[in-house]
Design an enzyme around this catalytic site. Structure first.
Site, PDB file in Angstrom:
ATOM      1  N   HIS A  15       0.858  -1.094  -0.049  1.00 31.17           N
ATOM      2  CA  HIS A  15       0.096  -0.152   0.003  1.00 31.17           C
ATOM      3  C   HIS A  15       0.998   1.070  -0.047  1.00 31.17           C
ATOM      4  O   HIS A  15       1.308   1.721   1.051  1.00 31.17           O
ATOM      5  CB  HIS A  15      -0.992   0.049   1.036  1.00 31.17           C
ATOM      6  N   HIS A  17       1.247   4.901  -2.301  1.00 34.05           N
ATOM      7  CA  HIS A  17       0.536   5.835  -3.236  1.00 34.05           C
ATOM      8  C   HIS A  17       1.855   6.660  -3.858  1.00 34.05           C
ATOM      9  O   HIS A  17       2.330   7.014  -3.316  1.00 34.05           O
ATOM     10  CB  HIS A  17      -0.330   7.035  -2.602  1.00 34.05           C
ATOM     11  N   GLU A 202     -11.392   3.613   6.879  1.00 38.23           N
ATOM     12  CA  GLU A 202     -10.511   4.475   6.965  1.00 38.23           C
ATOM     13  C   GLU A 202     -11.126   5.574   7.511  1.00 38.23           C
ATOM     14  O   GLU A 202     -10.374   6.207   8.520  1.00 38.23           O
ATOM     15  CB  GLU A 202      -9.815   4.711   5.575  1.00 38.23           C
ATOM     16  N   ASP A 279       1.743   3.966   3.100  1.00 36.37           N
ATOM     17  CA  ASP A 279       0.821   4.738   2.302  1.00 36.37           C
ATOM     18  C   ASP A 279       1.164   5.958   1.689  1.00 36.37           C
ATOM     19  O   ASP A 279       1.024   5.933   0.348  1.00 36.37           O
ATOM     20  CB  ASP A 279      -0.169   5.310   3.455  1.00 36.37           C
TER      21      ASP A 279
END
Length: 340
Positions: A15, A17, A202, A279
């Site tokens: 995960h 981005h 989330e 993240d």
């Protein structure tokens, strides 16, 4: 466990981005390519690209990404950006990474969805040639976008799997656009043949996790709303779902209001499949070594736990079975030297 040891541990990340993980030198190079003037000092630049340690909400946190968006509007920029993020990961012994991005955020100046994906895949291939890393790409649909836009993107990327695109995700404003509003799009992705992960829970709503389970999703990002949900955790574990946990990010966005409200320990005690992720390396001012250090500090996580978490990540990854076998062997070899 020292920082040096944590950095040397072989790692897999599911995960991460793209637009939230660009290094400061990369941001400067991309700005130069786009003829965009940036603050001259890194101290000033950091104010624009790193979110505060405590933001008001996930939506507030996501505002940081608007600064990066104009920098990622050409194929050359996307290729370099993907290379940069994979390079950063390789430097802390990440042997496998899935980097996700939303094509529509790079289509402001005429690129098509397939243009953006192919450029990212080229950048990942560049990094793989130079560093000891396997890097794959996931496409994100944006929850807040029209369903027509997302369906068009799915149509454009459907044939790119042989080139290294391995899966699909939905990101963005989960509170306003919950999982049950995406059902037709999720079914469309499934028909395309791409496996899915999904941002779920989330924004604090456990129902979004339950809805994702009902849709057969086997990987979920964040899942902070599992905290205190004993029955849902039981189901999550029984259905063999993998959690993509992002501690620093969740504390920033108040998805977890404190370490105590982060669901790691409950999920760990229940036998859940956990993975550790950044993240957004830059927006959250973190990397996997820092994240591992936090788990050691707050939860007493041991090397054997990290091995299991990374095995979970590889097994749940969207790469080929033969690649998984190779990666699992590399993990075991690396950890054996620390577990003797």
């Amino acid at each position: 466990m020292t920082q040096a040891v944590l950095k040397e541990l072989a790692k897999a990340e599911l995960h991460c981005h793209l637009d939230g993980s660009l290094s400061l030198p990369a941001i400067r190079k991309l700005a130069n390519m786009a003829d965009i003037i940036l603050p001259s000092s890194d101290k000033e630049l950091r104010k624009y690209v790193i979110a505060p340690a405590q933001t008001e909400s996930l939506v507030d946190y996501l505002k940081t990404f608007e600064f990066i968006r104009p920098l990622l509007q050409t194929k050359e920029a996307l290729r370099f950006a993907a290379y940069d993020v994979a390079r950063q990961a390789a430097l802390e012994n990440v042997i496998y990474i899935e980097i996700r991005f939303a094509p529509e955020l790079s289509m402001d100046k005429g690129l098509t969805a397939s243009d953006t994906v192919l450029a990212v895949l080229e950048g990942l291939a560049d990094a793989q040639k130079e560093f000891n890393i396997v890097a794959r790409a996931l496409v994100c649909g944006m929850r807040q976008s029209s369903h027509k836009t997302t369906k068009d993107i799915i149509k454009h990327i459907v044939d790119l799997a042989p080139k290294g695109l391995v899966g699909f995700d939905f990101a963005g404003d989960e509170f306003s656009y919950p999982t049950d509003s995406l059902v037709d799009l999720i079914q469309e992705v499934k028909r395309s043949g791409y496996p899915m992960t999904l941002h779920a829970g989330e924004c604090g709503c456990a129902k979004h996790i339950a809805d994702s389970l009902n849709l057969g999703i086997k990987r979920m990002g964040h899942v902070t709303a599992l905290t205190g949900q004993r029955d849902l955790i039981k189901r999550f574990v029984e259905e063999d779902v993998v959690a993509e946990m992002c501690l620093t990010s969740n504390l920033q966005t108040k998805a977890a209001s404190s370490i105590q409200s982060f669901p790691y320990q409950e999920l760990y005690d229940a036998g859940g499949k956990i993975t550790i992720n950044t993240d957004n390396r830059t927006v959250s001012d973190t990397n996997l070594t820092k994240e591992y250090s936090l788990f050691v500090t707050y939860f007493g996580t041991k090397i054997e736990d990290f091995l299991v978490f990374n095995q979970n990540a590889v097994k749940a990854s969207f790469t080929s079975d033969s690649e998984k076998d190779t990666l699992l062997h590399k993990l075991q070899e690396n950890y054996d030297s620390y577990l003797k």
